[in-house]
Write an enzyme that holds these catalytic residues in place. Structure first.
Site, PDB file in Angstrom:
ATOM      1  N   TYR A  65       6.659 -10.081  -5.169  1.00 12.02           N
ATOM      2  CA  TYR A  65       6.225 -10.723  -6.408  1.00 12.02           C
ATOM      3  C   TYR A  65       5.222  -9.863  -7.164  1.00 12.02           C
ATOM      4  O   TYR A  65       4.842 -10.174  -8.277  1.00 12.02           O
ATOM      5  CB  TYR A  65       5.594 -12.083  -6.143  1.00 12.02           C
ATOM      6  CG  TYR A  65       6.449 -13.077  -5.389  1.00 12.02           C
ATOM      7  CD1 TYR A  65       7.835 -13.000  -5.400  1.00 12.02           C
ATOM      8  CD2 TYR A  65       5.879 -14.100  -4.678  1.00 12.02           C
ATOM      9  CE1 TYR A  65       8.617 -13.910  -4.708  1.00 12.02           C
ATOM     10  CE2 TYR A  65       6.654 -15.020  -3.989  1.00 12.02           C
ATOM     11  CZ  TYR A  65       8.014 -14.916  -4.012  1.00 12.02           C
ATOM     12  OH  TYR A  65       8.774 -15.830  -3.331  1.00 12.02           O
ATOM     13  N   GLY A  66       4.768  -8.842  -6.596  1.00 15.09           N
ATOM     14  CA  GLY A  66       3.740  -7.965  -7.149  1.00 15.09           C
ATOM     15  C   GLY A  66       2.921  -7.544  -5.949  1.00 15.09           C
ATOM     16  O   GLY A  66       2.481  -8.409  -5.202  1.00 15.09           O
TER      17      GLY A  66
END
Length: 86
Positions: A65-66
């Site tokens: 997601y990051g």
């Protein structure tokens, strides 16, 4: 939900060690750039804190997601003793 109202969240045991988490989880992917622009860090921590306050103890994070951004948000709350991480 009206302010001050609370929903009872059921819990479930994981494995045989006695760990219990909420059956309802919070997916953190929406806090980062997967579907939209990322929310500001203070807003992200506020969202996670509110979910925890309402009884959510299972948070779905992943470095995809990051790189570790959601884990860092949760970690900052944990460091302030506002969230317990296992």
């Amino acid at each position: 939900m009206a302010e001050g109202q609370r929903v009872d969240i059921p819990w479930v045991k994981l494995g045989t060690q006695g760990l219990e988490v909420s059956k309802l989880g919070f997916g953190c992917m929406g806090l980062r750039e997967m579907y939209n622009a990322p929310v500001p860090e203070d807003a992200g921590t506020s969202i996670i804190k509110e979910a925890f306050t309402q009884g959510i103890t299972f948070f779905d994070t992943a470095d995809i997601y990051g790189p570790y951004t959601n884990e860092v948000l949760a970690g900052k709350l944990s460091a302030k003793k506002l969230l317990c991480l296992l």
